[in-house]
Scaffold this motif. Structure first.
Motif, PDB file in Angstrom:
ATOM      1  N   ASN A 181      -8.099  10.062   4.548  1.00  0.00           N
ATOM      2  CA  ASN A 181      -9.007   9.312   3.667  1.00  0.00           C
ATOM      3  C   ASN A 181     -10.336  10.032   3.483  1.00  0.00           C
ATOM      4  OD1 ASN A 181      -7.050   7.299   3.313  1.00  0.00           O
ATOM      5  ND2 ASN A 181      -7.666   6.348   5.235  1.00  0.00           N
ATOM      6  N   ASP A 230      -2.083   3.972  11.768  1.00  0.00           N
ATOM      7  CA  ASP A 230      -2.838   4.664  10.721  1.00  0.00           C
ATOM      8  C   ASP A 230      -1.975   4.911   9.487  1.00  0.00           C
ATOM      9  OD1 ASP A 230      -5.175   4.778  12.250  1.00  0.00           O
ATOM     10  OD2 ASP A 230      -4.527   6.627  13.233  1.00  0.00           O
ATOM     11  N   ARG A 286       0.842  -1.196   0.000  1.00  0.00           N
ATOM     12  CA  ARG A 286       0.000   0.000   0.000  1.00  0.00           C
ATOM     13  C   ARG A 286       0.876   1.244   0.000  1.00  0.00           C
ATOM     14  NH1 ARG A 286      -3.240  -2.277   4.992  1.00  0.00           N
ATOM     15  NH2 ARG A 286      -4.493  -3.839   3.959  1.00  0.00           N
ATOM     16  N   GLY A 333      -3.242   5.032   2.797  1.00  0.00           N
ATOM     17  CA  GLY A 333      -4.309   6.001   2.595  1.00  0.00           C
ATOM     18  C   GLY A 333      -3.760   7.353   2.210  1.00  0.00           C
TER      19      GLY A 333
END
Length: 142
Positions: free
Chosen positions: A107, A120, A85, A125
Motif C-alpha cells: 500500500n 495482511d 476487496r 491492498g
C-alpha cells in the motif's frame, strides 16, 4: 532424479526466491509437454504451492499464516477476496534477467519483512515487488 529439498544451495533469501521460480517453471514446462513430473511430489509441492509461488510468495509454516516472498512469474496478479476487496501483486521489471527482489511496498509503504501475514493479504491492498538483475538486501532479518 530426486531433488534435495530444501536444496543445500537455498539457505539465503535470494537463492530461495530463484529456486522456487525455477522449480515452478520446470514443473509447468514438464506438465505442458506431457513429461514425468514425479519430482513435484518428491519436492513436497502441493497444488497450492505452485500457484502461490507463481504469485511471488510461498507458505512455509501453514499454522503460522506467514507467506515468505519468492520471485514471481507474473507482472501482475489480482486476488478477489470474499470481502469484496482485491489484493493485487505487482512486479514491475519482472523478467528472466530481473529475478531478484529489490524492494517491496505494501500500500505504497516500504515493506521490510521477508514474509507477509495472511491477515495482511485478507485486508486487501497492493503489494508491489520491484525486481532487478542483482541480489539486494531488501528485508530486515529480525
Amino acid at each position: 532424479k530426486p531433488v534435495d529439498f530444501p536444496p543445500r544451495l537455498c539457505y539465503t533469501m535470494h537463492r530461495k526466491c530463484i529456486f522456487f521460480k525455477e522449480m515452478i517453471q520446470l514443473s509447468y514446462t514438464k506438465l505442458l509437454t506431457g513429461q514425468d513430473i514425479s519430482c513435484v511430489g518428491q519436492c513436497s509441492l502441493t497444488v497450492a504451492l505452485p500457484i502461490l509461488s507463481a504469485m511471488g510468495f510461498y507458505q512455509v509454516e501453514p499454522a503460522g499464516g506467514r507467506y515468505y516472498f519468492g520471485s514471481p512469474l507474473f507482472d501482475k496478479v489480482t486476488i478477489h477476496l470474499e470481502s469484496g476487496r482485491d489484493f493485487v501483486i505487482e512486479a514491475p521489471g519482472n523478467s528472466a534477467d530481473n529475478k531478484y527482489i529489490q524492494r517491496i511496498y505494501l500500500n505504497n509503504r516500504p515493506y521490510t519483512k521477508p514474509y507477509i501475514d495472511y491477515k495482511d493479504i485478507m485486508a486487501g491492498g497492493v503489494l508491489r515487488i520491484e525486481m532487478g538483475s542483482e541480489p539486494a538486501l531488501w528485508y530486515n532479518a529480525d
